[in-house]
Write an enzyme that holds these catalytic residues in place. Structure first.
Site, short mmCIF file in Angstrom:
data_model
loop_
_atom_site.label_atom_id
_atom_site.label_comp_id
_atom_site.label_asym_id
_atom_site.label_seq_id
_atom_site.Cartn_x
_atom_site.Cartn_y
_atom_site.Cartn_z
N CYS A 139 0.83 -1.21 0.00
CA CYS A 139 0.00 0.00 0.00
C CYS A 139 0.87 1.26 0.00
O CYS A 139 1.33 1.70 1.06
CB CYS A 139 -0.93 -0.01 1.21
SG CYS A 139 -1.96 1.47 1.32
N CYS A 142 -0.51 4.18 2.01
CA CYS A 142 -0.32 4.08 3.47
C CYS A 142 1.14 4.32 3.86
O CYS A 142 1.42 5.01 4.83
CB CYS A 142 -0.70 2.68 3.97
SG CYS A 142 -2.13 1.94 3.22
N ASP A 143 2.07 3.74 3.11
CA ASP A 143 3.47 3.69 3.57
C ASP A 143 4.43 4.58 2.79
O ASP A 143 5.59 4.74 3.20
CB ASP A 143 3.98 2.24 3.50
CG ASP A 143 3.15 1.33 4.40
OD1 ASP A 143 2.72 1.81 5.47
OD2 ASP A 143 2.92 0.17 4.04
#
Ligand code: NAP
Length: 316
Positions: A139, A142-143
């Site tokens: 992701c 997200c990261d």
């Protein structure tokens, strides 16, 4: 708020675009409906930075914003949503079905719509399992911010890989896309963006065969598929976008699945068990897109209504 051991007309399992749309249709039809979501509503698309091809938003919309709007809309019509509710068990009961959650609560329902979507596929190469969350991610949204000024690779050549590679260029100093064939699978409009971006480099006809690192990702080994040459490269992060696997473990042996594990349905989206319907990425279909998931959610919602009417007419 649900306390368990309750009875519903319809239980929708999964709160992505397909499940939320089914919920909007069912709530508007005044069915007693509960939507169970393993995490928070939104599904995979809510981890996508921007959605460009969902009609009605000419200026693009953030994935999270789009699904939040769907959730708000469903609640406006009174849909009951229970988050953090992982379904582990589904049983054909005397009338309707029994659904049990991981926390042992159970619900009975006359009909079910399964809209559990899909999860990122794993590469299953040495180093992957050990370094998930330590430089390996599925992701970018997200990261990505953890990789400021770092060198990362993206594995895959589909829409997801290319969109997320573009997103990562906001943070990373270099983004290498490693793809197993000589041609990308992604839509041409996305490929054009990649070619213009100076931070992105394509490594085609190649595969990552090992990810190296002790406590975090330090490098990887890339093999050229034609020559067989193997190169070790220092990198800080690996983002894997090689497609998805359907979230159907809890219905294995209960519903008919295809050879890849997707749920097989008829044209009304009814599964092999009458009264259970499926919609969206979890279903065997030709195109995994939000627009398709939304259409299927609407159809499954209406099919469940029709099924309930038929049951009523038969006095079941
Ligand atoms: P995808 O379209 O199935 O692409 C997967 C990619 O991973 C392909 O390039 C494939 O290579 C590669 N791959 C598969 N297995 C591999 C392996 N074991 N090792 C190395 N590479 C491997 O999956 P996706 O990009 O996750 O997209 C999933 C669905 O969501 C698609 O239907 C896509 O169109 C949709 N989506 C749409 C958008 C958009 O429209 N903006 C954005 C994201 C996702 P090959 O090409 O050689 O098969």
């Amino acid at each position: 708020m649900s306390n368990g051991n309750s009875s519903y007309d319809l239980i929708i399992i999964g709160g992505g675009p397909a499940g939320l749309t089914a919920g909007i249709y069912a709530a508007r039809a005044r069915l007693k409906t509960l939507l169970l979501e393993e995490r928070l509503p939104g599904g995979q698309i809510s981890t996508t930075e921007y959605v460009e091809n969902y009609p009605g938003f000419p200026d693009v919309i953030k994935g999270r914003e789009l699904t939040q709007k769907m959730e708000e809309q469903s609640k406006r019509f009174g849909l009951e949503i229970l988050s953090l509710s992982k379904v582990i068990f589904l049983k054909d009961a005397a009338v309707g079905f029994e659904i049990r959650l991981i926390n042992k609560k159970s619900y009975s329902t006359k009909t079910v719509i399964i809209a559990t979507g899909a999860s990122p596929a794993k590469l299953n190469i040495p180093g992957e399992k050990e370094l998930i969350g330590r430089g390996i991610s599925y992701c970018a949204t997200c990261d990505g911010p953890f990789f400021k000024d770092k060198k990362v690779i993206i594995i895959g050549g589909g829409n997801a890989a290319i969109e997320e590679a573009m997103f990562l260029t906001r943070f990373a100093s270099k983004v290498l896309i490693v793809h197993r064939r000589d041609q990308l699978r992604a839509d041409k409009v996305l490929q054009e963006g990649v070619l213009k971006n100076e931070k992105i480099e394509l490594i085609l006809g190649s595969e990552v065969i090992k990810i190296i690192g002790k406590s975090k990702v330090e490098g990887c080994i890339i093999r050229n598929k034609k020559s067989g040459d193997e190169n070790e490269m220092a990198i800080d992060g690996v983002f894997i976008y090689i497609g998805s696997v359907p979230n159907t473990n809890f219905v294995k042996g209960i519903l008919k699945l295809n050879e890849k594990g997707y749920i097989v349905t008829d044209n009304e989206l009814q599964t092999s068990l009458p009264g259970i319907f499926a919609a969206g990425d979890v279903r065997e279909n030709k195109l995994k897109q939000v627009a398709v998931a939304v259409g299927e959610g609407a159809l499954a919602g209406v099919s469940a209504q029709k099924y309930l009417e038929e049951m009523k007419n038969k006095n079941l």
